[in-house]
Design an enzyme around this catalytic site. Structure first.
Site, PDB file in Angstrom:
ATOM      1  N   GLY A   1      -7.690   4.345   5.037  1.00  0.00           N
ATOM      2  CA  GLY A   1      -8.969   3.805   4.592  1.00  0.00           C
ATOM      3  C   GLY A   1      -9.421   4.440   3.294  1.00  0.00           C
TER       4      GLY A   1
ATOM      5  CB  SER B   1      -0.901   0.054   1.238  1.00  0.00           C
ATOM      6  OG  SER B   1      -1.712  -1.074   1.322  1.00  0.00           O
TER       7      SER B   1
ATOM      8  CB  THR C   1      -2.398   4.386   3.907  1.00  0.00           C
ATOM      9  OG1 THR C   1      -2.785   4.095   2.585  1.00  0.00           O
ATOM     10  CG2 THR C   1      -2.042   5.866   4.009  1.00  0.00           C
TER      11      THR C   1
HETATM   12  C1  SD4 Z   1      -6.440   6.286  -0.290  1.00  0.00           C
HETATM   13  N1  SD4 Z   1      -6.431   6.480   2.092  1.00  0.00           N
HETATM   14  O1  SD4 Z   1      -5.730   6.486  -1.270  1.00  0.00           O
HETATM   15  C2  SD4 Z   1      -5.775   5.846   0.986  1.00  0.00           C
HETATM   16  C3  SD4 Z   1      -5.823   4.365   1.016  1.00  0.00           C
HETATM   17  C4  SD4 Z   1      -5.379   3.708   2.251  1.00  0.00           C
HETATM   18  O2  SD4 Z   1      -4.323   1.924   3.138  1.00  0.00           O
HETATM   19  O3  SD4 Z   1      -5.485   4.218   3.357  1.00  0.00           O
HETATM   20  N2  SD4 Z   1      -4.833   2.561   2.103  1.00  0.00           N
HETATM   21  O4  SD4 Z   1      -7.657   6.380  -0.317  1.00  0.00           O
END
Ligand code: SD4
Length: 326
Positions: free
Chosen positions: A239, A85, A187
């Site tokens: 998220g 991620s 993330t």
């Molecule tokens: C997003 N918030 O690009 C990020 C994704 C994420 O773990 O948190 N992934 O929407």
């Protein structure tokens, strides 16, 4: 009263707030008194980021600056090929390109960010240079890449064999469902408070796996994926970025803390706001927030169970299970 506050009071807002002249000092007082040994400290989203926290602590424990700590911290998953991620090893968009988003803020409220950046392993360090070397806050796509190259970063292939295989597998059905698994996504959002009580934050991601080309999430948007205010504290999100973007979630967490709300309560309030506002979108999607305030108090909360975070404080690096609403 420090000189910056005095300046604000007398020049910018003087006319408005002279009637309640101790407005700013009251706010500062509320946060200036730390509890015992609560800083330095560093908090980051997701349990696997213990190593990132340790790298940040390396800086903090030597009396270093919170800004240097968060940059050093989030560079760890950026360079980790097994983290799907973030950075190198991140899953690509639906065309097979790894595109990265990141942002950073220092104790002065300066901010830097990159979005839709390709081929650079450490977008957080590019974001920092945007903050420090340009008059801008955000650079995107080709412009961000050119800036990075001009600053000496090298172009690299960030698509690992594992990520390519996952993409090949996804292509068999090519279902465009930018839904996030409710339990695991990595993330990294990080907030640190250093020994001098300076606060900084960082956030970095490859975004949603197999997203539309050009899609940018919350992570590089100041106030959405991360926000830090040296008078109050900082917060970061993980998220489904669309839910965080629409609510400017991290900013909202910090603003709740500014009103005196405990970080744990603040993250809960913002998750509840998202769930109340978008009831149809939260069932299969996770959003989680972490927060750390000027006193070194912390909190974490998600829509669904499974969200956890790491905190390095008083010499101990620990995983905390965040509470959840659903
Ligand atoms: C997003 N918030 O690009 C990020 C994704 C994420 O773990 O948190 N992934 O929407």
């Amino acid at each position: 009263m420090n000189s910056r506050r005095k300046f604000l009071q007398t020049s910018l807002l003087g006319g408005v707030i002279t009637g309640s002249s101790d407005f700013w000092s009251r706010i500062a007082l509320q946060f200036d008194k730390p509890e015992k040994d609560t800083f330095p400290a560093v908090i980051a989203t997701w349990g696997p980021n213990l190593k990132a926290n340790a790298a940040a602590w390396e800086v903090l424990s030597k009396g270093g600056r919170a800004l240097d700590a968060v940059e050093a911290g989030v560079r760890v998953p950026e360079a980790d090929p097994n983290d799907s991620s973030v950075g190198y090893g991140g899953f690509p968009d639906r065309d097979g390109n790894v595109t990265l988003d990141a942002c950073i803020m220092d104790e002065f409220g300066n901010a830097g960010s990159v979005s839709f950046l390709q081929h650079i392993m450490h977008p957080i360090s590019v974001a920092r240079l945007v903050m420090e070397k340009t008059p801008h806050v955000m650079l995107s796509g080709e412009g961000a890449l050119q800036f990075a190259l001009s600053e000496g970063f090298t172009k690299e292939n960030l698509l690992t064999d594992t990520a390519r295989q996952a993409w090949e597998e996804w292509k068999k059905k090519s279902e465009y469902k930018p839904k996030i698994n409710v339990e695991r996504h990595d993330t990294i959002g990080m907030v640190a408070i250093d020994a001098q009580q300076r606060i900084a934050g960082a956030c970095t991601t490859s975004g949603l796996a197999f997203k539309m080309a050009g899609r940018v999430g919350d992570s590089p948007v100041i106030g959405a994926g991360m926000f830090a205010d040296n008078e109050v504290g900082g917060a970061a999100a993980t998220g489904l970025g669309e839910l965080v973007l629409r609510t400017l979630g991290s900013f909202l967490v910090v603003e709740e803390m500014r009103r005196g709300v405990h970080p744990q309560k603040a993250v809960e309030m913002v998750v509840k706001r998202i769930v109340r506002k978008y009831p149809g979108q939260v069932k299969e999607n996770q959003v989680g927030f972490i927060a750390l305030d000027k006193k070194g108090r912390h909190g974490g909360f998600g829509i669904h169970t499974g969200f956890n975070y790491v905190l390095y404080q008083r010499g101990e690096n620990k995983v905390y299970e965040a509470g959840s609403l659903l």
